[in-house]
Design a protein around this motif. Sequence first.
Motif, short mmCIF file in Angstrom:
data_model
loop_
_atom_site.label_atom_id
_atom_site.label_comp_id
_atom_site.label_asym_id
_atom_site.label_seq_id
_atom_site.Cartn_x
_atom_site.Cartn_y
_atom_site.Cartn_z
N GLU A 77 0.78 -1.21 -0.13
CA GLU A 77 0.04 0.03 -0.07
C GLU A 77 0.94 1.31 -0.02
OE1 GLU A 77 -2.65 -0.03 3.21
OE2 GLU A 77 -2.66 -2.17 3.35
N VAL A 78 0.59 2.13 -1.13
CA VAL A 78 1.57 3.33 -1.17
C VAL A 78 0.58 4.86 -0.64
CG1 VAL A 78 2.96 4.57 -2.36
CG2 VAL A 78 2.98 2.17 -2.72
N TYR A 79 1.07 5.50 0.00
CA TYR A 79 0.24 6.68 0.54
C TYR A 79 1.29 8.00 -0.10
CZ TYR A 79 -2.40 3.51 2.87
OH TYR A 79 -3.14 2.58 3.25
N TYR A 80 0.86 8.86 -0.69
CA TYR A 80 1.69 9.94 -1.06
C TYR A 80 1.21 11.37 -0.24
CZ TYR A 80 3.02 6.94 -4.88
OH TYR A 80 3.55 5.89 -5.71
N ILE A 81 2.13 11.84 0.38
CA ILE A 81 1.55 12.89 1.61
C ILE A 81 2.79 14.05 1.19
CG2 ILE A 81 1.64 13.38 4.05
CD1 ILE A 81 0.09 10.78 3.23
N PRO A 82 2.24 15.36 0.96
CA PRO A 82 3.08 16.28 0.69
C PRO A 82 3.27 17.05 1.89
CG PRO A 82 0.72 16.66 0.29
CD PRO A 82 0.73 15.18 0.61
N ALA A 83 4.05 16.22 2.69
CA ALA A 83 4.44 16.72 4.01
C ALA A 83 4.92 18.22 4.21
CB ALA A 83 5.48 15.72 4.49
N ASN A 84 6.04 18.51 3.22
CA ASN A 84 6.57 19.85 3.43
C ASN A 84 5.52 20.87 3.01
OD1 ASN A 84 8.70 17.82 2.96
ND2 ASN A 84 10.20 19.74 3.17
N GLU A 85 4.91 20.75 1.99
CA GLU A 85 3.71 21.66 1.72
C GLU A 85 2.70 21.94 2.79
OE1 GLU A 85 4.19 19.60 -2.43
OE2 GLU A 85 2.13 20.88 -2.26
N ILE A 86 2.41 20.86 3.36
CA ILE A 86 1.27 21.05 4.61
C ILE A 86 1.84 21.86 5.65
CG2 ILE A 86 -0.06 19.75 6.15
CD1 ILE A 86 -0.51 17.56 4.03
N ALA A 87 3.22 21.41 5.94
CA ALA A 87 4.02 21.89 7.23
C ALA A 87 3.98 23.51 6.74
CB ALA A 87 5.34 21.33 7.14
N GLU A 88 4.46 23.74 5.36
CA GLU A 88 4.58 25.29 5.38
C GLU A 88 3.08 25.88 5.49
OE1 GLU A 88 6.24 25.45 1.46
OE2 GLU A 88 7.02 27.34 1.73
N GLU A 89 2.14 25.34 4.90
CA GLU A 89 0.81 25.88 5.04
C GLU A 89 0.49 26.31 6.69
OE1 GLU A 89 -2.30 23.33 3.43
OE2 GLU A 89 -1.15 23.52 1.64
N LEU A 90 1.03 25.20 7.56
CA LEU A 90 0.73 25.48 9.04
C LEU A 90 1.73 26.29 9.68
CD1 LEU A 90 0.63 21.60 9.85
CD2 LEU A 90 -1.32 23.20 9.94
N GLY A 91 2.78 27.00 8.79
CA GLY A 91 3.48 27.88 9.25
C GLY A 91 4.90 27.59 10.07
N ASN A 92 5.03 26.18 9.96
CA ASN A 92 6.48 25.70 10.36
C ASN A 92 6.98 24.41 9.65
OD1 ASN A 92 8.36 24.79 11.88
ND2 ASN A 92 7.39 25.08 14.10
N MET A 93 8.00 24.92 8.87
CA MET A 93 8.64 23.85 7.93
C MET A 93 8.85 22.45 8.85
SD MET A 93 8.53 24.09 4.78
CE MET A 93 9.38 22.99 4.42
N LYS A 94 9.38 22.65 10.05
CA LYS A 94 9.83 21.65 10.83
C LYS A 94 8.90 20.58 11.13
CE LYS A 94 13.62 24.37 13.01
NZ LYS A 94 13.88 24.85 14.11
#
Lengths: 185, 353
Positions: free
Chosen positions: A108-125
């Motif tokens: 099963e493969v899941y593609y999560i745009p983790a950095n983009e979401i983090a950026e939207e949340l205002g904290n890249m970390k």
Amino acid sequence: MEERITIAGFGGQGVMAIGQLLTYAGMIEDKNVSWLPSYGPEMRGGTANCGVTISSEDVGSPVVVDASTAIVMNKPSLDKFEPTIVEGGKLFINSSLIDQKAERDDIEVYYIPANEIAEELGNMKVANMVILGAYLEVAKPVKVESILEGFTKVFGEKKAKLIPINKKALEKGAEVVRKQMAATV
Amino acid sequence: MAKVLMKGNEAIGAAAMEAGCKYFFGYPITPQSELPEYMSRELPKAGGIFLQAESELAAINMVYGAAGSGVRVMTSSSSPGISLKQEGISYIAGAELPCLIVNIMRGGPGLGSIQPSQTDYFQATRGGGNGDYRLVVLAPANVQELVDLIIEGFDIADQYRNPVMILGDGMIGQMMEPVEFKAPKKRELPEKDWATTGTGGKRKPNIINSLYLQPEDLEEHNIRLQQKYNDIKKNEIKVESYNLEEADVVIAAYGTTSRIAKTAISQLEKEGYKVGLIRPITLWPYPYDEFEKINDNCKGILTVEMNSGQMLDDVKIAVKGKYPVYFHSRTGGMIPTPNEIIEKVKKIYGGEI
């Protein structure tokens, strides 16, 4: 129940940290756990990975060679760890930094745009927490509350003020993966 | 005390302090540097002394001096650093002083690599320094056992006035597992009336020494040492074993390698194979007698190590030719996988090797 998770990425992406959070959470839930980092003559920006085992039985080999799940934060990690996943296992790909699809069709493969979401949340970390949230939602190895309970143990009491943003990142990751699961059904 | 998640190297430090160790002398080397780092941070807070020596030679001789004054003291290093300490270890054993020495092994020979290995088995169990001496060598397989053996190790050292070595590898040093700090079983520990603590003008000076120029005296000293080692052999052997009555193949492995063997064994059992395990926890004294418990129909013993065959010799001594002894190894910092062990066991079953 035994989850063997490989978490891999660049040094600095927090792969060791989310591995420790998972391990702590497993311990809080009275499961048997083990966390083993790769270590070597490595440097900031180099590759880093750790293996986490969460089990209802004693943990045998702490080395994760046949992962039930791999979480990959960058492309070299995808290349290295996709082949190590057991048939029917799970792969979480940080699609913000990896523009390539998984080759295998028996996992099963899941593609999560983790950095983009983090950026939207205002904290890249918190990109690592986004992908961790997605993984927790799908595999449910431990409860989200246990992860949050372990947060100050891993990062120290001084970082307690960061719990809300990290919680939000976990929720956002879960939300994204729920949509993906709904789309594939 | 509740469970905490700790990295092996840090757990060693915490356990040593729990056991009342207040003095640490060492020199950093991967993969155990988190231990001196932990001690440098925590020991001064507890009123102890952490000292980074100028070299491993200096560190072990500081341990010699501190041990001579009767305090609980330890040092740690990894393979090449432990080699440098051998002279001091021999002196400490000769002078019969208690202390704890931790070796978190890495690949060798020479500077080798920084990845895990078990290549110092010979050095630890046969004596890497000169003279007829023995260390008590303890080989933990997980972080909890590591903590337990550190705490008990200080007691063993005090009871017998002998250096104790904890033999781990890079894996156990680096991994994190839950630990709990528990008091060991109570031992009657002798007074340290031999320690050089100052006479106060009330007694003759105590002398700490390993030099006996008269051969008669040195022979007598050696006979006494051997008597002590025999007591240790009688009292201190620790071993875990599994399914020796039924097993068609018995795996012998210690430390982290034994865990990989256990994973292989549980997989093999699911496929209908009967496989046993002997896991020495004390590498010296070695649990030779445990091998007597293996059933007569066993097809062979498979020794698994991260070296080119060192404990293998002890396994051969233990089985006295009764069973064939096979060997599987990865070395140079490579780690054996459960699958490699499974394949080997199946070959022994099938008579292919």
